[in-house]
Design a protein around this motif. Structure first.
Motif, PDB file in Angstrom:
ATOM      1  N   ARG A  87      35.276  46.920  38.426  1.00  0.00           N
ATOM      2  CA  ARG A  87      34.460  46.661  39.892  1.00  0.00           C
ATOM      3  C   ARG A  87      32.987  46.997  39.560  1.00  0.00           C
ATOM      4  O   ARG A  87      32.123  46.427  40.228  1.00  0.00           O
ATOM      5  CB  ARG A  87      34.936  47.909  40.805  1.00  0.00           C
ATOM      6  N   GLU A  88      32.675  48.033  38.723  1.00  0.00           N
ATOM      7  CA  GLU A  88      31.240  48.293  38.328  1.00  0.00           C
ATOM      8  C   GLU A  88      30.663  47.282  37.708  1.00  0.00           C
ATOM      9  O   GLU A  88      29.360  47.007  37.850  1.00  0.00           O
ATOM     10  CB  GLU A  88      31.209  49.488  37.557  1.00  0.00           C
ATOM     11  N   ASP A  89      31.329  46.480  36.878  1.00  0.00           N
ATOM     12  CA  ASP A  89      30.775  45.254  36.202  1.00  0.00           C
ATOM     13  C   ASP A  89      30.429  44.252  37.445  1.00  0.00           C
ATOM     14  O   ASP A  89      29.597  43.538  37.673  1.00  0.00           O
ATOM     15  CB  ASP A  89      31.790  44.730  35.247  1.00  0.00           C
ATOM     16  N   VAL A  90      31.335  43.797  38.232  1.00  0.00           N
ATOM     17  CA  VAL A  90      31.272  43.176  39.387  1.00  0.00           C
ATOM     18  C   VAL A  90      29.950  43.473  40.035  1.00  0.00           C
ATOM     19  O   VAL A  90      29.266  42.885  40.560  1.00  0.00           O
ATOM     20  CB  VAL A  90      32.661  43.106  40.066  1.00  0.00           C
ATOM     21  N   ASN A 103      39.802  41.872  40.814  1.00  0.00           N
ATOM     22  CA  ASN A 103      38.616  41.854  40.710  1.00  0.00           C
ATOM     23  C   ASN A 103      38.077  40.773  41.573  1.00  0.00           C
ATOM     24  O   ASN A 103      36.860  40.936  41.923  1.00  0.00           O
ATOM     25  CB  ASN A 103      37.996  41.383  39.020  1.00  0.00           C
ATOM     26  N   ALA A 104      38.486  39.514  41.365  1.00  0.00           N
ATOM     27  CA  ALA A 104      38.110  38.359  42.045  1.00  0.00           C
ATOM     28  C   ALA A 104      38.020  38.624  43.564  1.00  0.00           C
ATOM     29  O   ALA A 104      37.045  38.422  44.531  1.00  0.00           O
ATOM     30  CB  ALA A 104      39.041  37.183  41.801  1.00  0.00           C
ATOM     31  N   ASP A 105      39.019  39.473  44.097  1.00  0.00           N
ATOM     32  CA  ASP A 105      39.248  39.747  45.739  1.00  0.00           C
ATOM     33  C   ASP A 105      38.062  40.710  46.058  1.00  0.00           C
ATOM     34  O   ASP A 105      37.527  40.529  46.828  1.00  0.00           O
ATOM     35  CB  ASP A 105      40.551  40.627  45.921  1.00  0.00           C
ATOM     36  N   TYR A 106      37.806  41.584  45.130  1.00  0.00           N
ATOM     37  CA  TYR A 106      36.783  42.683  45.352  1.00  0.00           C
ATOM     38  C   TYR A 106      35.535  41.915  45.367  1.00  0.00           C
ATOM     39  O   TYR A 106      34.446  42.171  46.514  1.00  0.00           O
ATOM     40  CB  TYR A 106      36.666  43.547  44.024  1.00  0.00           C
ATOM     41  N   LEU A 107      35.083  41.051  44.421  1.00  0.00           N
ATOM     42  CA  LEU A 107      33.862  40.243  44.473  1.00  0.00           C
ATOM     43  C   LEU A 107      33.915  39.425  46.017  1.00  0.00           C
ATOM     44  O   LEU A 107      32.551  39.151  46.471  1.00  0.00           O
ATOM     45  CB  LEU A 107      33.839  39.251  43.376  1.00  0.00           C
TER      46      LEU A 107
END
Ligand code: ABU
Length: 549
Positions: A532-535, A441-445
């Protein structure tokens, strides 16, 4: 709020509520129909008249079993409603009110304490209101703190711990929990990479306390006379930690009488890692001034940047100068559970002590923190006072299991059971996948923000932990030339967005300045429920709330 009224999770009065005699609950915000409930999910639970029942009518009252069951079932229903709404993305993360509003009493929710007993109906309403006005730290869109999430097994463990209501200082009153603590401490030491049969440790209330233990133990190992005679009989000590490390190191030096001014903050590079050449020169300077360096704290996962200090380089310096190496892995320790990420803590096995908070990256309900020691027996020698009323040496069992004298506390909460139960439920691998997901998730953000003109990353290389630090650059600042004035304006952006964010309550993320850097957002992931949707939601919300600034 009037206790006679029945409310749903939004505190709306349910149409089927029948006044004082009935409390009705729906299990979630999505459960729109008000249906009778007999313990099945999604239906109303019970009609209970608690208006003339008081705590004295519960167990141990001889006729108390039935009302006790009904009261606890009603309470469980409130907790289940909270759990369900925690995972419901349409429900708010928080329903913010200022301190004075809460103190004044909202809709009858009073913090003041009565002289006359209140009935169980009122207590249940108070329980529900306590959750209503709190923050859902388990919500998938709560990004505000290093500890987040709501692990159901962990929560069950905490409930059981509370029902057992014992103190973990002696085997005689905590036989199972004391042995669980031994199992867990050994397991965590194995993860650190120490020989599992040696070593020691204790569960204690939070990372700051674990760090305090590390300094206490280090000082005792070099100067055992300090225990009896105090600081007057030992030289002026010096300890080292990075400028990005947790403030608890400085606080502990104050508490332990070493003195905050004798904590030397070592400079970090742009990424927030300790610069070891600065550490070396700092040690030499301190020695030249007549101080005695004895302890270095290396951080594995700094609070704001999530940076890992170069542990092997620091270990070499400690070995060369004969210093105690502590690793504050309160935040980063969880990565040891992941095959993919454990390598980021290479060198931790060379430390003399390690702080690790399973209540952070491993998602164990608060609190769950350990101090781990490589050397066996030191904790006991340093802290034991052999209080005869607790630690009688002539008990009929092996009193080595009366581990309470290792602690600086007397009474100690049982923090181990929830972790033990979660470990049973997930296995080491389950914790590993949880960690991997949070770091993905961190990578995605990070990748998402890297490509946006309206955001700027605070550090440019990929996150090592799950911390992503960034500024939102509002329209008005995008074309302005950079300098002091620009920084001043940027400093105001994050607090303004956060104010609106908390008032609306749909998402929560923290901000802070750091050194010369104006306020920036720090997003951290430790909740496996986050997707990812939350991000995407977080980024869209910041954009929406900040567009007019
Ligand atoms: N070390 C305490 C945790 C701080 C935070 O959640 O940001």
């Amino acid at each position: 709020m009037n206790p006679m009224e029945a409310l749903d999770t939004n505190n709306e009065i349910l149409p089927g509520a029948k006044g004082k005699a009935d409390l009705l609950w729906r299990t979630s915000r999505n459960d729109n129909e008000n249906r009778e409930h007999h313990g099945k999910p999604g239906t109303c639970f019970t009609h209970c008249d608690f208006s003339s029942i008081y705590s004295k009518d519960l167990l141990p009252d001889p006729a108390g079993e039935e009302p006790t069951n009904r009261f606890l079932q009603a309470l469980v229903q409130i907790l289940l409603t909270h759990v369900n709404s925690t995972f419901d993305r349409t429900s708010k993360v928080l329903d913010f009110h200022h301190p004075h509003q809460l103190k004044e009493g909202l809709e009858g929710f009073s913090l003041e304490l009565p002289d006359r007993p209140e009935n169980l109906e009122q207590l249940l309403v108070d329980c529900r209101d306590t959750l209503k006005y709190g923050v859902k730290t388990g919500h998938p869109r709560f990004f505000n703190q290093l500890s987040s999430g709501l692990d159901i097994i962990g929560m069950a463990g905490e409930w059981l711990t509370s029902a057992a209501n014992t103190n973990i200082f002696t085997f005689e009153i905590s036989p199972v929990f004391i042995l669980m603590e031994e199992v867990l401490l050994k397991k965590l030491r194995e993860k650190v990479g120490w020989p599992p049969v040696e070593g020691d440790g204790v569960f204690c209330p939070g990372g700051s306390m674990s760090n305090l233990y590390s300094i206490l133990l280090a000082r005792y190992s070099y100067f055992p006379e300090v225990k009896m005679h105090g600081m007057a009989v030992i030289p002026r000590l010096a300890l080292f930690t990075s400028e990005h490390s947790h403030y608890s190191i400085r606080k502990a030096a104050g508490v332990l009488g070493i003195g905050i001014e004798n904590v030397f903050l070592v400079k970090c590079d742009e990424r927030g890692k300790m610069i070891t050449s600065e550490l070396k020169s700092g040690i030499i300077r301190a020695k030249a001034k007549g101080l005695v360096p004895f302890y270095i704290n290396a951080t594995a996962g700094t609070t704001v940047y999530g940076a890992f200090d170069p542990l092997n380089e620091i270990a070499e310096i400690c070995e060369r100068h004969g210093l105690w190496m502590h690793v504050d892995a309160a935040w980063g320790g969880g990565l040891l559970m992941s095959r993919k990420h454990a390598g980021k803590l290479q060198g931790i096995e060379r430390a003399s002590s390690v702080t690790w908070n399973p209540h952070k990256m491993m998602g164990v309900p608060l609190q769950c923190s350990v101090i781990l020691m490589r050397q066996k027996g030191l904790l006991q020698d340093c802290n034991q006072l052999c209080a005869e009323y607790l630690f009688q040496p002539d008990k009929h069992y092996d009193v080595a299991y009366d581990t309470g004298d290792k602690s600086i506390q007397c009474g100690r909460h049982v923090d181990v059971f929830k972790l033990w139960l979660m470990w049973k439920a997930k296995g080491s691998e389950g914790f590993g996948s949880q960690v991997n997901q949070c770091l993905e998730n961190a990578d995605y953000l990070f990748n998402k923000l890297e490509n946006r003109a309206d955001f700027e990353l605070v550090f440019k290389n990929k996150p090592e932990h799950s911390n992503v630090c960034f500024w939102y650059i509002p329209h008005s600042l995008r074309k302005m030339s950079r300098g002091l004035e620009w920084n001043k304006k940027l400093h105001e952006v994050a607090p303004k967005i956060k104010t609106k964010m908390m008032e609306e309550g749909m998402v929560m993320v923290g901000y802070q300045p750091l050194g010369e850097k104006p306020n920036f957002f720090r997003c951290v992931f430790s909740n496996p429920a986050t997707t990812r949707e939350d991000v995407d939601f977080l980024v869209d919300e910041i954009t929406r709330l900040g567009q007019d600034l």
